[in-house]
Design a protein around this motif. Sequence first.
Motif, short mmCIF file in Angstrom:
data_model
loop_
_atom_site.label_atom_id
_atom_site.label_comp_id
_atom_site.label_asym_id
_atom_site.label_seq_id
_atom_site.Cartn_x
_atom_site.Cartn_y
_atom_site.Cartn_z
N ASP A 148 43.24 -19.97 71.04
CA ASP A 148 43.34 -19.61 72.46
C ASP A 148 44.65 -18.90 72.80
OD1 ASP A 148 40.84 -20.78 73.12
OD2 ASP A 148 41.78 -22.75 73.15
N VAL A 149 45.08 -18.02 71.92
CA VAL A 149 46.30 -17.25 72.16
C VAL A 149 46.01 -16.16 73.19
CG1 VAL A 149 48.03 -15.72 71.11
CG2 VAL A 149 47.18 -17.71 69.84
N ARG A 177 53.53 -14.93 85.72
CA ARG A 177 53.70 -15.90 86.81
C ARG A 177 52.50 -16.83 86.92
NH1 ARG A 177 55.86 -11.20 89.32
NH2 ARG A 177 53.93 -10.91 90.53
N GLU A 178 51.32 -16.26 86.65
CA GLU A 178 50.10 -17.08 86.69
C GLU A 178 50.07 -18.07 85.52
OE1 GLU A 178 45.26 -16.47 86.12
OE2 GLU A 178 46.52 -14.76 86.64
N LEU A 179 50.52 -17.65 84.35
CA LEU A 179 50.52 -18.54 83.19
C LEU A 179 51.50 -19.69 83.38
CD1 LEU A 179 50.36 -15.93 80.26
CD2 LEU A 179 48.51 -17.37 81.13
N GLY A 180 52.61 -19.44 83.99
CA GLY A 180 53.53 -20.50 84.36
C GLY A 180 54.54 -20.92 83.32
N SER A 181 54.11 -21.06 82.08
CA SER A 181 55.00 -21.47 80.99
C SER A 181 54.36 -21.02 79.68
CB SER A 181 55.19 -22.99 80.99
OG SER A 181 56.07 -23.39 79.96
N HIS A 207 50.44 -22.41 77.26
CA HIS A 207 49.94 -21.16 76.69
C HIS A 207 50.82 -20.63 75.56
CE1 HIS A 207 47.12 -20.84 80.01
NE2 HIS A 207 48.12 -21.04 80.86
N ILE A 208 50.15 -20.06 74.55
CA ILE A 208 50.80 -19.28 73.50
C ILE A 208 50.42 -17.82 73.76
CG2 ILE A 208 50.95 -18.83 71.02
CD1 ILE A 208 49.91 -21.71 70.62
N VAL A 209 51.39 -16.92 73.68
CA VAL A 209 51.12 -15.50 73.92
C VAL A 209 51.65 -14.66 72.77
CG1 VAL A 209 51.15 -15.77 76.44
CG2 VAL A 209 53.26 -15.18 75.24
N ASP A 210 51.02 -13.50 72.58
CA ASP A 210 51.43 -12.59 71.51
C ASP A 210 51.65 -11.19 72.06
OD1 ASP A 210 48.92 -11.47 71.89
OD2 ASP A 210 48.11 -12.10 69.95
#
Length: 273
Positions: free
Chosen positions: A147-148, A21-25, A123-126
Amino acid sequence: MIDLTTETLDLKEARLRAIFRELGSVLVAFSGGVDSALVLHVASQELGERAVGITARSESLAEREYAGAVGFAAAIDARHEVIETRELHDPSYAANPVDRCYFCKSELYEKLAAIARERGIPHIVDGYNRDDEGDWRPGRKAAREHDVRSPLYDAGLRKADVRALAQRLGLAVWDKPALACLSSRFPYGTPITLELLRQVDRAEQTIHDAGFRACRVRHHGEIARIEVPPADVAALADPAIRDGIVAGVRAAGYRYVTLDLGGYVSGGYNPSR
């Protein structure tokens, strides 16, 4: 300091959801394994259309794994796209050095970063989790360079937590064996080619077709060294099963077919082993 080992799964799940929720997208680097599957599922639940899973289809991804990733994303109704990566065209990757994964992840994250910039996704997330930090993972350097973010790690989830939460959320992949690209089947320093990747893939498919969920075919020239979990060694050695596997692995291109009595070892070629 918070003791993550004593926290309940409920608290870790709540923290994970709050992170999204903090990251947003987010763009989710989705390989199809249980870690990134949990990330995609929870991100989709929290962010809806603002979470997009991206699977990289490359020569080193087994066809069964690609199909599984596509099927999973469809089953949970997540936004999902497929891109093509060609890390094998990079001589630094094809030479198969000990930091091979760095070159693969660099190409992946460069492509994901371009997509994120184009779409305004911040943001990119793994699927990196707390237990991964003790393993040999040169791809982490590429993740830092781009910056993943790693929500599972930030939420304090270990591998057992990931599987437990995935099971609780009803994800079919909760007990899926560990995933690794086909290039991991070659000793470091052995050049990797498309032909050899397909050879390993065909050999492993023979073993999967025989009913073994977890296996590795380690490539040693003309020799295929089969690894399965220790509990499955006796079953694979049963002549009723063994003979068909030997025939299939030879048909894939190997002259000699061996069974490693030590059983499957994750990261068996890693420098730390």
